[in-house]
Scaffold this motif. Structure first.
Motif, PDB file in Angstrom:
ATOM      1  N   GLN A 199      99.289  -6.700  94.951  1.00 38.50           N
ATOM      2  CA  GLN A 199      98.830  -6.674  93.536  1.00 38.50           C
ATOM      3  C   GLN A 199      97.387  -6.950  93.319  1.00 38.50           C
ATOM      4  O   GLN A 199      96.766  -7.721  94.164  1.00 38.50           O
ATOM      5  CB  GLN A 199      99.706  -7.552  92.517  1.00 38.50           C
ATOM      6  N   TYR A 200      96.678  -6.142  92.678  1.00 38.87           N
ATOM      7  CA  TYR A 200      95.123  -6.742  92.494  1.00 38.87           C
ATOM      8  C   TYR A 200      95.087  -7.985  91.585  1.00 38.87           C
ATOM      9  O   TYR A 200      94.322  -8.789  91.909  1.00 38.87           O
ATOM     10  CB  TYR A 200      94.451  -5.490  91.480  1.00 38.87           C
ATOM     11  N   ASN A 201      95.836  -8.012  90.499  1.00 34.49           N
ATOM     12  CA  ASN A 201      95.861  -9.124  89.562  1.00 34.49           C
ATOM     13  C   ASN A 201      97.328  -9.668  89.435  1.00 34.49           C
ATOM     14  O   ASN A 201      98.006  -9.655  90.434  1.00 34.49           O
ATOM     15  CB  ASN A 201      94.997  -8.748  88.251  1.00 34.49           C
ATOM     16  N   PRO A 241     102.268  -6.336  89.702  1.00 30.50           N
ATOM     17  CA  PRO A 241     102.580  -6.107  90.940  1.00 30.50           C
ATOM     18  C   PRO A 241     102.378  -4.344  91.033  1.00 30.50           C
ATOM     19  O   PRO A 241     102.713  -3.633  90.101  1.00 30.50           O
ATOM     20  CB  PRO A 241     104.027  -6.021  91.192  1.00 30.50           C
ATOM     21  N   LEU A 242     101.576  -4.005  91.957  1.00 30.64           N
ATOM     22  CA  LEU A 242     101.341  -2.504  92.143  1.00 30.64           C
ATOM     23  C   LEU A 242     102.116  -1.671  92.885  1.00 30.64           C
ATOM     24  O   LEU A 242     102.603  -0.709  92.838  1.00 30.64           O
ATOM     25  CB  LEU A 242      99.790  -2.296  92.445  1.00 30.64           C
ATOM     26  N   LEU A 243     102.054  -2.241  94.268  1.00 24.32           N
ATOM     27  CA  LEU A 243     102.816  -1.718  95.461  1.00 24.32           C
ATOM     28  C   LEU A 243     104.156  -2.566  95.844  1.00 24.32           C
ATOM     29  O   LEU A 243     103.913  -3.800  96.073  1.00 24.32           O
ATOM     30  CB  LEU A 243     102.137  -1.288  96.300  1.00 24.32           C
ATOM     31  N   ASN A 289      98.851   9.805  88.835  1.00 27.39           N
ATOM     32  CA  ASN A 289      97.742   9.071  88.781  1.00 27.39           C
ATOM     33  C   ASN A 289      98.275   7.663  88.636  1.00 27.39           C
ATOM     34  O   ASN A 289      99.049   7.292  87.796  1.00 27.39           O
ATOM     35  CB  ASN A 289      96.952   9.408  87.560  1.00 27.39           C
ATOM     36  N   GLY A 290      97.532   6.981  89.343  1.00 26.67           N
ATOM     37  CA  GLY A 290      97.508   5.279  89.023  1.00 26.67           C
ATOM     38  C   GLY A 290      98.775   4.837  89.948  1.00 26.67           C
ATOM     39  O   GLY A 290      99.133   3.722  89.737  1.00 26.67           O
ATOM     40  N   ALA A 291      99.217   5.582  90.535  1.00 25.28           N
ATOM     41  CA  ALA A 291     100.474   5.340  91.396  1.00 25.28           C
ATOM     42  C   ALA A 291     100.236   4.322  92.430  1.00 25.28           C
ATOM     43  O   ALA A 291     100.944   3.353  93.016  1.00 25.28           O
ATOM     44  CB  ALA A 291     101.492   6.458  91.886  1.00 25.28           C
ATOM     45  N   GLY A 292      98.988   4.292  92.931  1.00 21.33           N
ATOM     46  CA  GLY A 292      98.544   3.354  93.906  1.00 21.33           C
ATOM     47  C   GLY A 292      98.101   4.092  95.241  1.00 21.33           C
ATOM     48  O   GLY A 292      98.134   3.489  96.306  1.00 21.33           O
ATOM     49  N   LYS A 293      97.974   5.366  95.113  1.00 19.53           N
ATOM     50  CA  LYS A 293      97.509   5.930  96.114  1.00 19.53           C
ATOM     51  C   LYS A 293      96.260   5.632  97.133  1.00 19.53           C
ATOM     52  O   LYS A 293      96.163   5.300  98.336  1.00 19.53           O
ATOM     53  CB  LYS A 293      97.514   7.632  96.121  1.00 19.53           C
ATOM     54  N   SER A 294      95.294   5.471  96.313  1.00 17.23           N
ATOM     55  CA  SER A 294      93.989   5.142  96.717  1.00 17.23           C
ATOM     56  C   SER A 294      93.974   3.531  97.417  1.00 17.23           C
ATOM     57  O   SER A 294      93.315   3.068  98.124  1.00 17.23           O
ATOM     58  CB  SER A 294      92.862   5.049  95.771  1.00 17.23           C
ATOM     59  N   THR A 295      94.873   2.965  96.635  1.00 22.49           N
ATOM     60  CA  THR A 295      94.889   1.513  96.843  1.00 22.49           C
ATOM     61  C   THR A 295      95.618   1.396  98.422  1.00 22.49           C
ATOM     62  O   THR A 295      95.271   0.738  99.275  1.00 22.49           O
ATOM     63  CB  THR A 295      95.972   0.883  96.030  1.00 22.49           C
ATOM     64  N   ILE A 296      96.426   2.436  98.742  1.00 21.04           N
ATOM     65  CA  ILE A 296      97.100   2.333 100.310  1.00 21.04           C
ATOM     66  C   ILE A 296      96.038   2.652 100.991  1.00 21.04           C
ATOM     67  O   ILE A 296      95.896   2.137 102.071  1.00 21.04           O
ATOM     68  CB  ILE A 296      98.359   3.535 100.154  1.00 21.04           C
ATOM     69  N   PHE A 346      90.232  -3.219 103.454  1.00 24.28           N
ATOM     70  CA  PHE A 346      89.424  -3.816 102.091  1.00 24.28           C
ATOM     71  C   PHE A 346      90.277  -4.617 101.518  1.00 24.28           C
ATOM     72  O   PHE A 346      89.576  -5.713 100.752  1.00 24.28           O
ATOM     73  CB  PHE A 346      88.997  -2.508 101.362  1.00 24.28           C
ATOM     74  N   TYR A 347      91.656  -4.603 101.421  1.00 27.91           N
ATOM     75  CA  TYR A 347      92.364  -5.894 100.834  1.00 27.91           C
ATOM     76  C   TYR A 347      93.422  -6.026 101.866  1.00 27.91           C
ATOM     77  O   TYR A 347      93.825  -5.413 102.710  1.00 27.91           O
ATOM     78  CB  TYR A 347      92.831  -5.151  99.510  1.00 27.91           C
ATOM     79  N   ARG A 348      94.341  -6.917 101.588  1.00 26.85           N
ATOM     80  CA  ARG A 348      95.276  -7.617 102.384  1.00 26.85           C
ATOM     81  C   ARG A 348      96.471  -7.658 101.529  1.00 26.85           C
ATOM     82  O   ARG A 348      96.434  -8.328 100.399  1.00 26.85           O
ATOM     83  CB  ARG A 348      94.801  -9.042 103.098  1.00 26.85           C
TER      84      ARG A 348
HETATM   85  P1  ADP Z   1      95.700   6.526  92.525  1.00 27.50           P
HETATM   86  O1  ADP Z   1      94.855   6.760  93.646  1.00 27.50           O
HETATM   87  O2  ADP Z   1      97.462   6.567  92.473  1.00 27.50           O
HETATM   88  O3  ADP Z   1      95.388   7.304  91.313  1.00 27.50           O
HETATM   89  P2  ADP Z   1      94.719   3.661  92.463  1.00 27.50           P
HETATM   90  O4  ADP Z   1      95.379   3.187  93.823  1.00 27.50           O
HETATM   91  O5  ADP Z   1      93.507   4.269  92.383  1.00 27.50           O
HETATM   92  O6  ADP Z   1      95.769   4.955  92.017  1.00 27.50           O
HETATM   93  O7  ADP Z   1      94.997   2.717  91.243  1.00 27.50           O
HETATM   94  C1  ADP Z   1      96.263   2.002  90.934  1.00 27.50           C
HETATM   95  C2  ADP Z   1      96.095   1.066  89.939  1.00 27.50           C
HETATM   96  O8  ADP Z   1      95.373  -0.093  90.468  1.00 27.50           O
HETATM   97  C3  ADP Z   1      95.339   1.557  88.626  1.00 27.50           C
HETATM   98  O9  ADP Z   1      96.181   1.136  87.661  1.00 27.50           O
HETATM   99  C4  ADP Z   1      94.110   1.017  88.650  1.00 27.50           C
HETATM  100  O10 ADP Z   1      93.592   0.530  87.429  1.00 27.50           O
HETATM  101  C5  ADP Z   1      94.322  -0.329  89.552  1.00 27.50           C
HETATM  102  N1  ADP Z   1      93.194  -0.714  90.190  1.00 27.50           N
HETATM  103  C6  ADP Z   1      92.559   0.116  91.049  1.00 27.50           C
HETATM  104  N2  ADP Z   1      91.460  -0.475  91.863  1.00 27.50           N
HETATM  105  C7  ADP Z   1      91.531  -1.857  91.379  1.00 27.50           C
HETATM  106  C8  ADP Z   1      90.553  -3.090  91.420  1.00 27.50           C
HETATM  107  N3  ADP Z   1      89.612  -3.002  92.310  1.00 27.50           N
HETATM  108  N4  ADP Z   1      90.941  -4.061  90.802  1.00 27.50           N
HETATM  109  C9  ADP Z   1      91.837  -4.025  89.868  1.00 27.50           C
HETATM  110  N5  ADP Z   1      93.072  -3.006  89.555  1.00 27.50           N
HETATM  111  C10 ADP Z   1      92.669  -1.810  90.283  1.00 27.50           C
END
Ligand code: ADP
Length: 536
Positions: A325-327, A330-332, A351-358, A365-367
């Motif tokens: 979770q970023y904040n 929970p995201l993943l 969109n927003g599922a968390g793909k880029s976060t993975i 970049f994050y843990r």
């Molecule tokens: P996807 O690539 O699947 O579209 P992301 O991984 O980019 O999704 O984002 C997933 C969620 O995390 C979004 O709701 C986005 O607002 C949030 N998010 C992405 N980066 C950050 C960050 N650095 N800090 C806080 N929230 C973030």
């Protein structure tokens, strides 16, 4: 060196002692006796002493200048290195324009301050102290009379000090806002024009300009007032000397020569005191900047990983029960993903599922708050992640191109490679053909952010850059955003024909692209809802 130059400064101030003696001797003995030869000799001696004084002053200035400029360069170097240690979390939340303004302007002020402090203030202070000693030696009574103005000076500097600091702070803040504003204007020029917001933006920036005018006017005014107070004090000291020495001469306890020599030293002292007072504002300004810069150097935010193990990464990445979770949301949750060499893995989801976060997690970049990532079965905790990234090629959704030529963009980070290797990477990335058709080929200038190229061309260049380092893992984030599916398919075919193909992680909405992957993970509501293997 610094100690030596300070010692020389003190030595220099002692040179004035023989000068003072000579002046007194000339006025009291030589002139009344009408001895022209001795007068000329004394004049030559005074000139030679002044020459030695100037020569040594020049040398000390040169030495101290080298020392301070070197120190500033090291300070800037520290800041530069510090920027690369910012964690992604800190960097994403930081006001970068403010940071830029601080690093550029505050180091410049620090440069001014150290110059003022080391080459002007400190020598002037040491010389002033030594000159005061000379004055006491010449006529302690007259010197004591002069010190009447010291309490005045003390009161003035005390009451002004606070105001000066406040105004300098306000000026720095408005300069920072002005600098940020101009950066904003330049970066968002297209948007401003599209939105027809030119007048709105001009009005907004004008407020900053007005604020800057007010604070800078107030600073300059304070400077002028400061100088005027100095002039008054100087005039006062001259009058005090005149009256006190007049009384002493009338009473026969002082000669005219004694008065002139005292006056010569006082006027030297005045010059140095003036140097001190003009340096003070710069020193206060620099001190404020130093506080800001130290705060940047001292920020200590936790790093995601601190391991040191360096491995020759082969291309296997495992996400084991990862929770992130970023904040507070929970995201993943409970994410399990396997990526292996020579295979293509697709990650799909809304969109927003968390793909880029993975991707961010894979790049370290994050843990994750729970679970663990492994590279070739080594836990991320143990690894030097910066070293691991050397084996990973990433092409972001919106590739980052900088103002420069195509070849500079492709070879960024690996400048020593052979041109043949660059062509090879460009061919793999399906970029070579279009580059060859450009008038300047690989030397074509791409403009700021690559604006002179199409989205697809930018993406191909970014892919060539990622492939040039022969990554063991290639990550493509939504390549079909800018590239057509045929180009991406061609890229996948090219990769497959490599002797040692990298593992590829591809994020895409495009069914055609996904179909070619050996494993597909479907991400939804923070979970991998489907994962299936397909035949290549
Ligand atoms: P996807 O690539 O699947 O579209 P992301 O991984 O980019 O999704 O984002 C997933 C969620 O995390 C979004 O709701 C986005 O607002 C949030 N998010 C992405 N980066 C950050 C960050 N650095 N800090 C806080 N929230 C973030």
């Amino acid at each position: 060196m610094l100690a030596l130059s300070i010692a020389i400064s003190i030595g220099l101030s002692l040179i004035v002692l023989p000068i003072a003696y000579l002046v007194r001797y000339v006025f009291d003995e030589v002139i009344p006796a009408g001895d022209i030869r001795l007068l000329v000799l004394a004049g030559v001696a005074v000139f030679l002493l002044s020459l030695v004084n100037s020569g040594l002053t020049l040398w000390t200035q040169y030495v101290t200048l080298k020392i301070t400029k070197g120190a500033i360069q090291r300070f800037r170097d520290e800041l530069l290195k510090r920027v690369f240690t910012f964690s992604r979390a800190y960097y994403s939340e930081t006001d970068r324009k403010k940071l830029h303004a601080n690093i550029v302007q505050d180091t410049h002020r620090l440069d001014n301050m150290s110059h003022a402090l080391i080459t002007r203030f400190l020598p002037a202070l040491t010389i002033s102290i030594a000159l005061s000693g000379v004055l006491i030696y010449l006529n302690w009574f007259l010197f004591l009379t002069l010190t009447i103005i010291v309490p005045f000076l003390f009161l003035v500097s005390r009451s002004m000090g606070k105001v000066v600091r406040q105004r300098i702070r306000a000026f720095h803040r408005s300069f920072e806002t002005f600098s940020k504003g101009m950066m904003f204007v330049l970066e968002t020029l297209d948007l401003t024009k599209i939105q027809s917001a030119e007048q709105f933006e001009i009005n907004r920036q004008r407020k900053h300009l007005e604020d800057l005018r007010l604070t800078s006017e107030s600073m300059a005014w304070l400077n002028t007032a400061f100088n005027s107070i100095n002039s008054v004090m100087t005039a006062l000291s001259s009058v005090i000397i005149l009256i006190a020495s007049g009384i002493a001469i009338a009473a026969g306890s002082m000669t005219i020569g004694g008065l002139v020599s005292f006056y010569v030293i006082v006027s030297l002292l005045k010059n140095h005191l003036k140097t001190i007072s003009t340096s003070i504002l710069k020193i206060i300004a620099g001190n404020e900047s130093l506080t800001t810069l130290f705060a940047i150097l001292r920020t200590r935010e936790p790093k995601p990983y601190t391991g040191r193990k360096q491995i020759p990464f082969g291309g296997t990445i495992t996400l084991d029960s990862v929770y992130f979770q970023y904040n507070e949301h929970p995201l993943l949750q409970d994410i399990n993903i396997d990526i292996n060499p020579n295979t293509t893995v697709a990650l799909v989801g809304p969109n927003g599922a968390g793909k880029s976060t993975i991707i961010n997690l894979i790049l370290g970049f994050y843990r994750p708050q729970k679970g663990q990532l492994y590279a070739d079965d080594h836990p991320y905790n143990d690894l030097d992640i910066a070293h691991l990234r050397r084996y990973v090629g990433v092409v972001m959704q919106d590739p980052i191109l900088f103002s420069g030529t195509i070849i500079e963009n492709i070879t960024y980070g690996s400048p020593d490679l052979d041109f043949q290797e660059v062509i090879c990477a460009a061919e793999l990335a399906t970029a070579h053909e279009f580059i060859q058709q450009l008038p300047q080929k690989y030397e074509t200038f791409v403009g700021e952010n690559g604006v002179l190229l199409s989205g697809g061309q930018r993406q191909r260049i970014a892919i060539a850059r990622a492939l040039l380092r022969q990554p063991r893992l290639l990550i493509l984030d939504e390549p079909t955003n800018h590239l057509d599916a045929t180009a991406v398919r061609q890229l996948m075919i090219n990769l497959k024909h490599l002797d040692n193909p990298p593992a590829t992680l591809i994020i895409s909405h495009d069914k055609d692209i996904v179909r070619n992957a050996q494993r597909i993970y479907v991400l939804q509501d923070g979970h991998v809802v489907k994962s299936h293997k397909q035949e290549a």
